[in-house]
Design a protein around this motif. Structure first.
Motif, PDB file in Angstrom:
ATOM      1  N   ASN A 453     -23.915 -28.087  29.674  1.00 41.61           N
ATOM      2  CA  ASN A 453     -23.000 -28.979  30.364  1.00 41.61           C
ATOM      3  C   ASN A 453     -21.878 -29.459  29.444  1.00 41.61           C
ATOM      4  O   ASN A 453     -20.743 -29.652  29.884  1.00 41.61           O
ATOM      5  CB  ASN A 453     -23.761 -30.188  30.923  1.00 41.61           C
ATOM      6  CG  ASN A 453     -22.926 -31.015  31.872  1.00 41.61           C
ATOM      7  OD1 ASN A 453     -22.445 -30.510  32.878  1.00 41.61           O
ATOM      8  ND2 ASN A 453     -22.741 -32.288  31.553  1.00 41.61           N
ATOM      9  N   GLU A 454     -22.189 -29.659  28.169  1.00 40.42           N
ATOM     10  CA  GLU A 454     -21.146 -30.064  27.228  1.00 40.42           C
ATOM     11  C   GLU A 454     -20.087 -28.970  27.090  1.00 40.42           C
ATOM     12  O   GLU A 454     -18.895 -29.254  26.971  1.00 40.42           O
ATOM     13  CB  GLU A 454     -21.755 -30.391  25.868  1.00 40.42           C
ATOM     14  CG  GLU A 454     -22.326 -31.781  25.768  1.00 40.42           C
ATOM     15  CD  GLU A 454     -21.247 -32.848  25.852  1.00 40.42           C
ATOM     16  OE1 GLU A 454     -20.501 -33.061  24.875  1.00 40.42           O
ATOM     17  OE2 GLU A 454     -21.134 -33.456  26.937  1.00 40.42           O
ATOM     18  N   TYR A 455     -20.506 -27.727  27.117  1.00 48.22           N
ATOM     19  CA  TYR A 455     -19.536 -26.628  27.036  1.00 48.22           C
ATOM     20  C   TYR A 455     -18.661 -26.569  28.281  1.00 48.22           C
ATOM     21  O   TYR A 455     -17.510 -26.131  28.221  1.00 48.22           O
ATOM     22  CB  TYR A 455     -20.265 -25.304  26.830  1.00 48.22           C
ATOM     23  CG  TYR A 455     -20.734 -25.097  25.408  1.00 48.22           C
ATOM     24  CD1 TYR A 455     -19.865 -24.662  24.418  1.00 48.22           C
ATOM     25  CD2 TYR A 455     -22.055 -25.352  25.057  1.00 48.22           C
ATOM     26  CE1 TYR A 455     -20.295 -24.484  23.106  1.00 48.22           C
ATOM     27  CE2 TYR A 455     -22.501 -25.175  23.747  1.00 48.22           C
ATOM     28  CZ  TYR A 455     -21.608 -24.741  22.779  1.00 48.22           C
ATOM     29  OH  TYR A 455     -22.044 -24.580  21.476  1.00 48.22           O
ATOM     30  N   SER A 456     -19.199 -27.065  29.401  1.00 47.11           N
ATOM     31  CA  SER A 456     -18.426 -27.060  30.643  1.00 47.11           C
ATOM     32  C   SER A 456     -17.462 -28.241  30.729  1.00 47.11           C
ATOM     33  O   SER A 456     -16.348 -28.110  31.240  1.00 47.11           O
ATOM     34  CB  SER A 456     -19.369 -27.104  31.853  1.00 47.11           C
ATOM     35  OG  SER A 456     -20.216 -25.980  31.879  1.00 47.11           O
ATOM     36  N   THR A 457     -17.886 -29.398  30.228  1.00 44.38           N
ATOM     37  CA  THR A 457     -17.094 -30.619  30.420  1.00 44.38           C
ATOM     38  C   THR A 457     -16.405 -31.115  29.151  1.00 44.38           C
ATOM     39  O   THR A 457     -15.487 -31.922  29.233  1.00 44.38           O
ATOM     40  CB  THR A 457     -17.993 -31.748  30.950  1.00 44.38           C
ATOM     41  OG1 THR A 457     -19.027 -32.038  29.994  1.00 44.38           O
ATOM     42  CG2 THR A 457     -18.625 -31.355  32.284  1.00 44.38           C
ATOM     43  N   ASN A 458     -16.853 -30.669  27.992  1.00 48.44           N
ATOM     44  CA  ASN A 458     -16.273 -31.130  26.730  1.00 48.44           C
ATOM     45  C   ASN A 458     -16.195 -29.953  25.760  1.00 48.44           C
ATOM     46  O   ASN A 458     -16.556 -30.063  24.587  1.00 48.44           O
ATOM     47  CB  ASN A 458     -17.143 -32.263  26.145  1.00 48.44           C
ATOM     48  CG  ASN A 458     -16.474 -33.042  25.044  1.00 48.44           C
ATOM     49  OD1 ASN A 458     -15.253 -32.966  24.851  1.00 48.44           O
ATOM     50  ND2 ASN A 458     -17.253 -33.794  24.293  1.00 48.44           N
ATOM     51  N   GLY A 459     -15.716 -28.836  26.294  1.00 49.47           N
ATOM     52  CA  GLY A 459     -15.785 -27.562  25.593  1.00 49.47           C
ATOM     53  C   GLY A 459     -15.105 -27.529  24.240  1.00 49.47           C
ATOM     54  O   GLY A 459     -15.676 -27.013  23.267  1.00 49.47           O
TER      55      GLY A 459
END
Length: 483
Positions: A453-459
């Motif tokens: 999810n971090e790669y999706s939202t805070n990549g």
């Protein structure tokens, strides 16, 4: 706690109903089921519960640390024992627990506390001391959670994290350097000690100690001890200062002072009970790696930890492979009780850390050998082993100064039964026990990977963090794990 939240919600609902007879249509924007302000004590005890639950739970969706040092293994589903962090997304669940369920509410509690009135039965001076103690409990819990995040992931959002106030919202926080965060957290631990007055209490509903600040001081010092040992290979001077100051000020050495969540039967039961008994599932058994190592030492704790088969033998399941629950030993009922305490930092771990500190040359009041003996005996006593049997065991497994990492590392591994995260600390610091990666893994676990999810939202930020630490892999070591 739920009753208190319900009462708070009812107050808001009543106010809404009363004012609805007037012409103030702004009240239509008030959500009576989600009050804007609740007593800070509610948020604190809820955060304590979430923190303890993460530390204790064996849920494969959240905390699989018992597999990191191969104490347990799985039966029907073996992704987690082969260190698959993708299927069930444990990194995201861990991330959410610490930021959303622990640190966020604690920050809000701190804000609410500032405007709360203390009991009128206290003197003005004691009111100020009580409020400072409450603020200290919030700070200590927060630091504990931050340390967990750094020790688990490495670089994490810190300086820009939890920025959700109007006008200062940061939706994509940067990842700070883990060593820099550690330095700040140790400074915060030293600072919070100066604010505590043990002559008065903190929160009366504090689940751990009912607001007894003398106990909280020991938690701070014990956490400083753990952090100092973590730093011993990368910053020996700072480690020495942290360890020796912590021990001199008083750490947890008495089981009565353990930092343990007091679970009770019912809605607040131990997550082990929930996952191993209440769910009716038979997913976990002791691993052959762990049990065979204990059998080789004729460890008298074996029947305290595990159940025998019909023929009286103890057999662990093949680590990382499919296994039939019925064909192997099981964990004993002791840890499956709904009211079994949830240990986050306790005297047995501290005693092994003291032995490790002495072996590393730090001044902690006794020799490494004596502290090693004391730690092993403390574990035996914790599990009800006969003192005579404990003496025989120690005589057969004495402290080896020439290979102290093996002595302390292996014995801490045996003693940290059912304490996956604690065992993982010793494993990473001492490189014992010496484990072999299962066939389905690319190596052993030294950190938890960042969440999808971090790669999706805070990549951009998480990618930079992954590069900075040497790659987002579970085999990548956190900054203090030098060797």
């Amino acid at each position: 706690m739920k009753k208190l939240l319900y009462i708070a919600g009812s107050i808001f609902l009543t106010a809404s109903v009363l004012t609805s007879c007037e012409r103030d249509i702004s009240q239509l924007n008030v959500d009576p089921k989600h009050p804007e302000v609740v007593p800070s004590k509610n948020l604190v005890v809820t955060s304590e519960r979430y923190l303890a639950d993460y530390w204790v739970t064996p849920s494969v969706n959240l905390n699989i640390s018992r597999f990191f040092t191969q104490q347990w293994t799985e039966t029907q589903y073996i992704d987690e024992t082969n260190y698959n962090f993708i299927t069930r997304n444990q990194p995201q669940n861990h991330f959410n627990t610490m930021y959303r369920d622990v640190l966020g509410p604690l920050k809000t509690a701190s804000q609410f506390l500032s405007s709360e009135a203390e009991s009128a039965t206290l003197s003005t001076g004691d009111q100020a001391k009580t409020k400072a103690n409450k603020q200290a409990i919030i700070e200590i819990l927060s630091i504990y959670a931050w340390v967990n995040l750094v020790d688990s992931f490495g670089n994490v959002p810190y300086s820009e994290a939890l920025q959700n106030e109007a006008g200062s919202t940061v939706l994509q926080p940067k990842y700070d350097d883990a060593a820099t965060i550690y330095n700040d957290l140790t400074a915060r631990l030293n600072a919070v000690l100066l604010t505590i007055d043990p002559t008065v209490d903190g929160y009366d509903n504090d689940a751990f100690y009912n607001g007894n600040m003398s106990n909280w001081i020991k938690v701070v010092n014990s956490l400083k001890l753990r952090m100092g040992l973590n730093l011993s290979d990368v910053d020996p001077a700072k480690a020495k200062t942290l360890v020796e100051s912590a021990v001199a000020a008083g750490v947890i050495t008495d089981p009565a002072d353990d930092f343990a969540f007091p679970y009770v039967d019912g809605l607040v039961s131990n997550p082990i009970f929930q996952n191993l008994v209440q769910s009716g599932r038979n997913d976990f058994i002791p691993s052959d790696v762990y049990l065979n190592a204990m059998k080789a030492k004729s460890d008298p704790r074996i029947p305290k930890y595990f159940t025998p088969l019909a023929d009286g033998t103890f057999v662990g399941g093949p680590y990382g492979n499919l296994a039939s629950y019925a064909n192997f030993s099981h964990v004993t009922d002791t840890i499956k009780e709904p009211d079994y305490p949830g240990y986050l930092l306790e005297s047995v771990e501290v005693k092994f850390m003291l032995a490790e500190a002495a072996a590393k040359g730090f001044t902690v009041g006794d020799s490494a050998e004596n502290l090693y003996n004391e730690a092993v005996n403390a574990s035996m006593n914790q599990w009800g082993v006969d003192p005579a049997d404990a003496a025989v065991y120690l005589a057969a497994n004495p402290y080896n100064a020439a290979n102290w990492k093996q002595s302390i590392g292996n014995q801490a591994w045996f003693a940290m039964n059912n304490k996956g995260l604690q065992a993982w600390y010793f494993f990473r610091r001492l490189d014992y026990p010496q484990l072999t990666a299962p066939a389905g893994a690319t190596g052993l676990v030294y950190r938890i990977t960042y969440s999808n999810n971090e790669y999706s939202t805070n990549g951009t930020n998480v990618t930079a963090a992954a590069t900075a630490i040497g790659g987002d892999k579970y085999t990548t070591k956190v900054f203090w794990d030098k060797f």
